[in-house]
Design a protein around this motif. Structure first.
Motif, PDB file in Angstrom:
ATOM      1  N   VAL A  44       0.827  -1.209   0.000  1.00 46.01           N
ATOM      2  CA  VAL A  44       0.000   0.000   0.000  1.00 46.01           C
ATOM      3  C   VAL A  44       0.864   1.263   0.000  1.00 46.01           C
ATOM      4  CG1 VAL A  44      -1.747   1.318   1.274  1.00 46.01           C
ATOM      5  CG2 VAL A  44      -1.997  -1.157   1.012  1.00 46.01           C
ATOM      6  N   PRO A  45       1.809   1.421   0.940  1.00 45.25           N
ATOM      7  CA  PRO A  45       2.664   2.610   0.876  1.00 45.25           C
ATOM      8  C   PRO A  45       3.504   2.655  -0.411  1.00 45.25           C
ATOM      9  CG  PRO A  45       2.894   1.543   3.013  1.00 45.25           C
ATOM     10  CD  PRO A  45       2.068   0.644   2.160  1.00 45.25           C
ATOM     11  N   ALA A  46       3.885   1.484  -0.919  1.00 43.83           N
ATOM     12  CA  ALA A  46       4.664   1.448  -2.156  1.00 43.83           C
ATOM     13  C   ALA A  46       3.833   1.975  -3.331  1.00 43.83           C
ATOM     14  CB  ALA A  46       5.142   0.029  -2.438  1.00 43.83           C
ATOM     15  N   ARG A  47       2.572   1.574  -3.403  1.00 37.27           N
ATOM     16  CA  ARG A  47       1.683   2.087  -4.465  1.00 37.27           C
ATOM     17  C   ARG A  47       1.447   3.574  -4.300  1.00 37.27           C
ATOM     18  NH1 ARG A  47      -2.331  -0.620  -7.292  1.00 37.27           N
ATOM     19  NH2 ARG A  47      -2.413   1.329  -8.429  1.00 37.27           N
ATOM     20  N   ARG A  48       1.302   4.023  -3.049  1.00 39.87           N
ATOM     21  CA  ARG A  48       1.130   5.449  -2.773  1.00 39.87           C
ATOM     22  C   ARG A  48       2.309   6.246  -3.320  1.00 39.87           C
ATOM     23  NH1 ARG A  48       0.271   6.209   3.400  1.00 39.87           N
ATOM     24  NH2 ARG A  48      -1.454   4.792   3.430  1.00 39.87           N
ATOM     25  N   ARG A  49       3.519   5.745  -3.054  1.00 39.33           N
ATOM     26  CA  ARG A  49       4.717   6.429  -3.541  1.00 39.33           C
ATOM     27  C   ARG A  49       4.778   6.407  -5.073  1.00 39.33           C
ATOM     28  NH1 ARG A  49       6.642   4.058   1.116  1.00 39.33           N
ATOM     29  NH2 ARG A  49       7.377   2.202   0.035  1.00 39.33           N
ATOM     30  N   ALA A  50       4.367   5.303  -5.688  1.00 38.61           N
ATOM     31  CA  ALA A  50       4.368   5.207  -7.153  1.00 38.61           C
ATOM     32  C   ALA A  50       3.393   6.217  -7.758  1.00 38.61           C
ATOM     33  CB  ALA A  50       4.004   3.787  -7.590  1.00 38.61           C
ATOM     34  N   ILE A  51       2.230   6.365  -7.162  1.00 42.10           N
ATOM     35  CA  ILE A  51       1.261   7.361  -7.625  1.00 42.10           C
ATOM     36  C   ILE A  51       1.858   8.759  -7.467  1.00 42.10           C
ATOM     37  CG2 ILE A  51      -0.988   8.417  -7.146  1.00 42.10           C
ATOM     38  CD1 ILE A  51      -1.944   5.536  -6.386  1.00 42.10           C
ATOM     39  N   GLY A  52       2.499   9.002  -6.340  1.00 43.39           N
ATOM     40  CA  GLY A  52       3.146  10.294  -6.108  1.00 43.39           C
ATOM     41  C   GLY A  52       4.236  10.575  -7.135  1.00 43.39           C
ATOM     42  N   ASP A  53       4.989   9.545  -7.506  1.00 43.13           N
ATOM     43  CA  ASP A  53       6.029   9.711  -8.528  1.00 43.13           C
ATOM     44  C   ASP A  53       5.425  10.094  -9.872  1.00 43.13           C
ATOM     45  OD1 ASP A  53       7.961   9.077  -6.669  1.00 43.13           O
ATOM     46  OD2 ASP A  53       8.191   6.992  -7.341  1.00 43.13           O
TER      47      ASP A  53
END
Length: 112
Positions: A44-53
């Motif tokens: 979940v945090p990894a996907r959040r960071r990917a969306i942010g990128d």
């Protein structure tokens, strides 16, 4: 006189439970032993960071700074920063506003 952290956490829980949990435990997604919340899975945090990128890439492609994107989207600069950093749970409304301000489809920002 400022109220204690515990009092603040209890009064703010109904408005921002994730902030109250972070304030009392220091760990996002976890709470004390009496709470029924479970830790977030690591993806979940990894996907959040990917969306942010992806948001950051679209913003820089448009030659906007965070403050400029925030102004166009009608959001606070800190919200844009936290979204790009993946620092907090994203609101769908914020994602829609950001996608509209960047003139990109929402699907392009959240795809895997």
């Amino acid at each position: 006189m400022r109220p204690s952290l515990d009092i603040w956490a209890r009064t703010c829980t109904r408005y921002a439970p994730e902030r109250a949990i972070r304030a009392t435990t220091g760990i996002e997604g976890q709470a004390d032993i009496n709470d029924k919340r479970v830790p977030l899975p690591g993806w979940v945090p990894a996907r959040r960071r990917a969306i942010g990128d992806r948001i950051c890439a679209a913003r820089t492609h448009r030659n906007l700074i965070q403050e400029g994107l925030a102004e166009v989207a009608g959001l606070d600069r800190k919200t844009v920063n936290r979204t790009e950093q993946g620092a907090h749970s994203l609101l769908l409304d914020h994602l829609l506003l950001i996608a509209n301000a960047l003139d990109v489809p929402l699907a392009d920002l959240v795809r895997e």
